[in-house]
Design an enzyme around this catalytic site. Structure first.
Site, short mmCIF file in Angstrom:
data_model
loop_
_atom_site.label_atom_id
_atom_site.label_comp_id
_atom_site.label_asym_id
_atom_site.label_seq_id
_atom_site.Cartn_x
_atom_site.Cartn_y
_atom_site.Cartn_z
CD GLU A 329 -3.02 -0.63 2.36
OE1 GLU A 329 -4.19 -1.02 2.20
OE2 GLU A 329 -2.66 -0.01 3.38
CB CYS A 330 0.77 4.34 0.19
SG CYS A 330 1.03 6.10 -0.07
#
Length: 441
Positions: A329-330
């Site tokens: 994520e990210c």
């Protein structure tokens, strides 16, 4: 019934909510009370400060991404073995995104749903009696919300305090105290908000200083008595936030990978999954005993050189991904790519598991709620499953090639766009998943 609660809010960001919240939490904890912190909205950083102030885990509650049942269950867990819950609002009390009633992401939704009275922190610098008009407007704006009273912040003098307090009390709104202006008390910040709790020098001393200011200038006993609400009669039920990506989950955790929601960890553990933390910055690979790997967001752009040199981590991650699911994520997504360009323009090789190049040298803010529909079966769910979450980063995509991880919309439009990548057992995107949504889109 859960413990009573109080929500600390303001009419805008920068009014002093965080320092007031932390000071109140620490002051109550120093009195021997069991205090649980809550953060309204999708914020990774503040809950860690809450945990430092109280010694207890803090949860996020968000009405845009979370359905009422999940909000209730998380509040129930926050109040277990606690004497009081202190919640910190986000932005202004009524600020949110387009959504159904009570599902806008505004802190007011949380106060209304859980019956928590609001302590309004008012930055009165540059005003005096006019503060009463603002307080009156807040009190009358939303009939669902109870205003417990006001805490004046950044008061310049005794005369200033007297003018503002008397005007507010004249309209029947209680003033719990007044904090003098003090430019020397501030939490350090960086591009995604506050510097993380674990990196803040002298945090314990600062928390005690904030607590002493609260004890000196605020009627803490009256504030404690004002706490109310809780969900009486709510039966404990399983947390149903997001499907665990595996039975034994390796989660990266250090200064580069710290944006991991406490409610996800709690939900996964309650479902029977095991979580093992490892540190890429310490050149640790995902443990072999695990069957899934989760790379959370964080600050890989600040540690790109160390990550590129962490050969054991990178090689271990590649071996892991050959046979087991890996999701980023990210910041975790950036690490799964081919290269990451840091703020100075230096290009650092990453894991190369996705055909992605990201850059922090050319920054642009990407911020807001997102709904995601999974493009294919993966560790997070089946093709077509809907997730809710958000995006918050400054990094840009220099190159992104391959099959999309999901089709995403934001809070303001229904047009779907591809987001992230998937290749084999590896998936990733800048989307932070908070919950699954009922049904499919």
């Amino acid at each position: 019934m859960t413990a009573p609660g109080l929500l600390v809010a303001a009419v805008r960001s920068g009014a002093g909510k965080t320092t007031v919240t932390l000071g109140l939490m620490r002051a109550l904890a120093r009195r021997g009370l069991r205090v649980c912190g809550v953060k309204c909205g999708p914020d990774y950083i503040d809950p860690a400060f809450h945990a430092a102030a109280t010694g207890r885990e803090s949860f996020n509650l968000d009405s845009w991404t979370m359905e009422a049942a999940l909000l209730g269950q998380l509040a129930l867990r926050a109040g277990e073995a606690a004497d009081v819950i202190v919640a910190e609002g986000s932005m202004g009390l009524f600020d949110g995104a387009p959504g159904a009633p009570a599902q806008t992401g505004a802190s007011a939704d949380i106060a209304a749903h859980l019956g928590w009275p609001v302590l309004l922190v008012m930055d009165v610098s540059g005003q005096a009696q006019s503060a009463a008009a603002i307080a009156r407007g807040v009190a009358a704006h939303d009939a669902r919300v109870t205003l417990a009273g006001v805490l004046l912040n950044r008061v310049a003098s005794e005369r200033h305090r007297k003018l503002a307090q008397e005007a507010i009390e004249a309209i029947g709104i209680k003033v719990f105290g007044a904090l003098p202006r003090d430019g020397g008390i501030a939490l350090p910040e960086r591009h995604l908000g506050l510097v993380q709790a674990g990196e803040t020098q002298g945090l314990e001393t600062l928390l005690d200083t904030l607590a002493e200011r609260i004890e000196t200038h605020v009627d803490v006993d009256a504030l404690l008595a004002a706490a109310a609400g809780g969900l009486s009669g709510l039966a404990r039920a399983p947390l149903d936030a997001l499907r665990p990506p595996g039975q034994r989950i390796a989660v990266a955790r250090d200064s580069a990978f710290s944006f991991f929601y406490p409610h996800l960890a709690r939900s996964w553990r309650e479902s029977g999954a095991e979580i093992t933390f490892f540190s890429p910055l310490a050149d640790e690979a995902p443990p072999e005993k695990c069957d899934a790997c989760w790379l959370p967001g964080g600050y890989p752009e600040l540690h790109a050189g160390r990550l590129a040199a962490a050969a054991n981590f990178l090689e271990g991650l590649r071996r892991f991904a050959a046979t087991r699911a890996v999701h980023g994520e990210c910041g975790g997504y950036m690490t799964l790519g081919r290269t990451l360009t840091d703020a100075g323009g230096a290009v650092h090789p990453m894991a190369g598991l996705l055909d992605l190049a990201t850059s922090f040298a050319q920054r642009k803010l990407h911020l807001g709620y997102r709904r995601a529909r999974l493009s294919a079966d993966c560790a997070l769910g089946a093709a077509g499953d809907a997730l809710a979450g958000h995006e918050f980063h400054y990094a840009t995509i220099a190159s992104e090639k391959g099959l999309p991880f999901a089709m995403v919309t934001d809070a303001y439009a229904q047009e779907e766009r591809p987001a992230g990548l998937r290749a084999g057992l590896v998936t990733g995107s800048f989307f932070h998943a908070m919950t699954k949504k009922r049904g499919r889109r």
